[in-house]
Scaffold this motif. Structure first.
Motif, PDB file in Angstrom:
ATOM      1  N   MET A   7       2.653  30.166   7.098  1.00  0.00           N
ATOM      2  CA  MET A   7       2.548  30.066   5.641  1.00  0.00           C
ATOM      3  C   MET A   7       3.666  30.828   4.932  1.00  0.00           C
ATOM      4  SD  MET A   7       0.219  27.952   5.318  1.00  0.00           S
ATOM      5  CE  MET A   7      -0.053  27.925   3.579  1.00  0.00           C
ATOM      6  N   ASP A   8       4.103  31.955   5.509  1.00  0.00           N
ATOM      7  CA  ASP A   8       5.194  32.717   4.899  1.00  0.00           C
ATOM      8  C   ASP A   8       6.532  31.991   5.028  1.00  0.00           C
ATOM      9  OD1 ASP A   8       3.512  34.713   4.101  1.00  0.00           O
ATOM     10  OD2 ASP A   8       4.029  36.092   5.738  1.00  0.00           O
ATOM     11  N   ALA A   9       6.759  31.353   6.170  1.00  0.00           N
ATOM     12  CA  ALA A   9       8.040  30.702   6.424  1.00  0.00           C
ATOM     13  C   ALA A   9       8.086  29.254   5.950  1.00  0.00           C
ATOM     14  CB  ALA A   9       8.344  30.758   7.919  1.00  0.00           C
ATOM     15  N   LEU A  10       6.945  28.683   5.637  1.00  0.00           N
ATOM     16  CA  LEU A  10       6.861  27.257   5.306  1.00  0.00           C
ATOM     17  C   LEU A  10       7.757  26.825   4.139  1.00  0.00           C
ATOM     18  CD1 LEU A  10       5.428  24.701   6.263  1.00  0.00           C
ATOM     19  CD2 LEU A  10       3.651  25.176   4.597  1.00  0.00           C
ATOM     20  N   PRO A  11       7.791  27.538   3.024  1.00  0.00           N
ATOM     21  CA  PRO A  11       8.644  27.063   1.922  1.00  0.00           C
ATOM     22  C   PRO A  11      10.127  26.961   2.294  1.00  0.00           C
ATOM     23  CG  PRO A  11       7.110  28.706   1.126  1.00  0.00           C
ATOM     24  CD  PRO A  11       6.988  28.684   2.613  1.00  0.00           C
ATOM     25  N   SER A  12      10.661  27.963   2.962  1.00  0.00           N
ATOM     26  CA  SER A  12      12.082  27.912   3.316  1.00  0.00           C
ATOM     27  C   SER A  12      12.361  26.848   4.363  1.00  0.00           C
ATOM     28  CB  SER A  12      12.561  29.277   3.797  1.00  0.00           C
ATOM     29  OG  SER A  12      11.853  29.674   4.944  1.00  0.00           O
ATOM     30  N   ILE A  13      11.434  26.636   5.290  1.00  0.00           N
ATOM     31  CA  ILE A  13      11.614  25.596   6.307  1.00  0.00           C
ATOM     32  C   ILE A  13      11.600  24.220   5.655  1.00  0.00           C
ATOM     33  CG2 ILE A  13      10.551  24.487   8.312  1.00  0.00           C
ATOM     34  CD1 ILE A  13       9.526  27.275   9.125  1.00  0.00           C
ATOM     35  N   ILE A  14      10.669  23.992   4.748  1.00  0.00           N
ATOM     36  CA  ILE A  14      10.563  22.686   4.082  1.00  0.00           C
ATOM     37  C   ILE A  14      11.794  22.418   3.213  1.00  0.00           C
ATOM     38  CG2 ILE A  14       9.301  21.408   2.314  1.00  0.00           C
ATOM     39  CD1 ILE A  14       6.739  22.489   3.510  1.00  0.00           C
ATOM     40  N   ILE A  15      12.253  23.422   2.478  1.00  0.00           N
ATOM     41  CA  ILE A  15      13.414  23.224   1.613  1.00  0.00           C
ATOM     42  C   ILE A  15      14.655  22.894   2.432  1.00  0.00           C
ATOM     43  CG2 ILE A  15      15.012  24.419   0.061  1.00  0.00           C
ATOM     44  CD1 ILE A  15      12.539  25.811  -1.130  1.00  0.00           C
ATOM     45  N   SER A  16      14.911  23.659   3.495  1.00  0.00           N
ATOM     46  CA  SER A  16      16.118  23.404   4.283  1.00  0.00           C
ATOM     47  C   SER A  16      16.042  22.065   5.009  1.00  0.00           C
ATOM     48  CB  SER A  16      16.373  24.550   5.263  1.00  0.00           C
ATOM     49  OG  SER A  16      15.286  24.717   6.126  1.00  0.00           O
ATOM     50  N   ALA A  17      14.889  21.718   5.558  1.00  0.00           N
ATOM     51  CA  ALA A  17      14.765  20.435   6.252  1.00  0.00           C
ATOM     52  C   ALA A  17      14.864  19.266   5.271  1.00  0.00           C
ATOM     53  CB  ALA A  17      13.442  20.369   7.007  1.00  0.00           C
ATOM     54  N   THR A  18      14.317  19.416   4.086  1.00  0.00           N
ATOM     55  CA  THR A  18      14.395  18.357   3.076  1.00  0.00           C
ATOM     56  C   THR A  18      15.829  18.139   2.615  1.00  0.00           C
ATOM     57  OG1 THR A  18      12.162  18.888   2.333  1.00  0.00           O
ATOM     58  CG2 THR A  18      13.530  17.598   0.839  1.00  0.00           C
ATOM     59  N   LEU A  19      16.530  19.218   2.329  1.00  0.00           N
ATOM     60  CA  LEU A  19      17.925  19.080   1.904  1.00  0.00           C
ATOM     61  C   LEU A  19      18.784  18.462   2.998  1.00  0.00           C
ATOM     62  CD1 LEU A  19      18.488  22.407  -0.049  1.00  0.00           C
ATOM     63  CD2 LEU A  19      18.298  20.105  -0.962  1.00  0.00           C
ATOM     64  N   PHE A  20      18.576  18.903   4.226  1.00  0.00           N
ATOM     65  CA  PHE A  20      19.337  18.363   5.352  1.00  0.00           C
ATOM     66  C   PHE A  20      19.036  16.874   5.539  1.00  0.00           C
ATOM     67  CE2 PHE A  20      20.500  18.447   9.990  1.00  0.00           C
ATOM     68  CZ  PHE A  20      21.842  18.723   9.775  1.00  0.00           C
ATOM     69  N   SER A  21      17.786  16.487   5.391  1.00  0.00           N
ATOM     70  CA  SER A  21      17.410  15.074   5.513  1.00  0.00           C
ATOM     71  C   SER A  21      18.016  14.251   4.389  1.00  0.00           C
ATOM     72  CB  SER A  21      15.893  14.913   5.470  1.00  0.00           C
ATOM     73  OG  SER A  21      15.302  15.546   6.560  1.00  0.00           O
ATOM     74  N   ILE A  22      17.971  14.770   3.168  1.00  0.00           N
ATOM     75  CA  ILE A  22      18.529  14.049   2.032  1.00  0.00           C
ATOM     76  C   ILE A  22      20.028  13.845   2.208  1.00  0.00           C
ATOM     77  CG2 ILE A  22      19.059  14.256  -0.432  1.00  0.00           C
ATOM     78  CD1 ILE A  22      16.279  15.554  -0.750  1.00  0.00           C
ATOM     79  N   VAL A  23      20.732  14.878   2.634  1.00  0.00           N
ATOM     80  CA  VAL A  23      22.177  14.755   2.839  1.00  0.00           C
ATOM     81  C   VAL A  23      22.476  13.752   3.951  1.00  0.00           C
ATOM     82  CG1 VAL A  23      24.225  15.994   3.622  1.00  0.00           C
ATOM     83  CG2 VAL A  23      22.711  17.036   1.950  1.00  0.00           C
ATOM     84  N   GLY A  24      21.754  13.823   5.063  1.00  0.00           N
ATOM     85  CA  GLY A  24      21.978  12.880   6.154  1.00  0.00           C
ATOM     86  C   GLY A  24      21.707  11.445   5.748  1.00  0.00           C
ATOM     87  N   LEU A  25      20.614  11.219   5.062  1.00  0.00           N
ATOM     88  CA  LEU A  25      20.282   9.860   4.641  1.00  0.00           C
ATOM     89  C   LEU A  25      21.215   9.361   3.537  1.00  0.00           C
ATOM     90  CD1 LEU A  25      16.396  10.072   4.761  1.00  0.00           C
ATOM     91  CD2 LEU A  25      17.918   8.963   6.395  1.00  0.00           C
ATOM     92  N   THR A  26      21.712  10.276   2.706  1.00  0.00           N
ATOM     93  CA  THR A  26      22.703   9.886   1.701  1.00  0.00           C
ATOM     94  C   THR A  26      23.992   9.425   2.364  1.00  0.00           C
ATOM     95  OG1 THR A  26      21.758  11.447   0.118  1.00  0.00           O
ATOM     96  CG2 THR A  26      23.992  10.670  -0.318  1.00  0.00           C
ATOM     97  N   VAL A  27      24.418  10.147   3.379  1.00  0.00           N
ATOM     98  CA  VAL A  27      25.601   9.725   4.137  1.00  0.00           C
ATOM     99  C   VAL A  27      25.354   8.360   4.766  1.00  0.00           C
ATOM    100  CG1 VAL A  27      27.007  10.246   6.179  1.00  0.00           C
ATOM    101  CG2 VAL A  27      26.455  12.049   4.559  1.00  0.00           C
ATOM    102  N   TYR A  28      24.158   8.135   5.261  1.00  0.00           N
ATOM    103  CA  TYR A  28      23.824   6.839   5.866  1.00  0.00           C
ATOM    104  C   TYR A  28      23.965   5.704   4.860  1.00  0.00           C
ATOM    105  CZ  TYR A  28      20.845   3.075   7.621  1.00  0.00           C
ATOM    106  OH  TYR A  28      20.353   1.843   8.005  1.00  0.00           O
ATOM    107  N   PHE A  29      23.475   5.901   3.651  1.00  0.00           N
ATOM    108  CA  PHE A  29      23.506   4.830   2.657  1.00  0.00           C
ATOM    109  C   PHE A  29      24.870   4.670   1.980  1.00  0.00           C
ATOM    110  CE2 PHE A  29      18.833   5.569   2.679  1.00  0.00           C
ATOM    111  CZ  PHE A  29      18.469   4.294   3.074  1.00  0.00           C
TER     112      PHE A  29
END
Length: 75
Positions: A7-29
């Protein structure tokens, strides 16, 4: 303690994984080069899968194998 740690680490993990996914999928499109586009897709999907494993699978495995981890000899 596992629940508190997750629960303590969840916000930072979600933010970094979301940004990384968005950047990767943006490059894909956006990319017109097929090789770069495929790398972006792989990065985007990999970040999402990693998020799932870190948040769901890893804490369960640590909880399940806690007895064997504690019995291990650390030298």
């Amino acid at each position: 303690s596992i629940k508190i740690g997750v629960m303590d680490a969840l916000p930072s993990i979600i933010i970094s994984a979301t940004l990384f996914s968005i950047v990767g999928l943006t490059v894909y499109f956006i990319s017109s080069i097929q090789t770069i586009s495929q790398i972006g897709l792989i990065l985007g999907i990999g970040a999402i899968v990693s998020l799932i494993f870190v948040v769901i699978v890893l804490p369960q495995m640590l909880s399940l194998f806690d007895k064997w981890i504690c019995k291990g000899n650390i030298k």
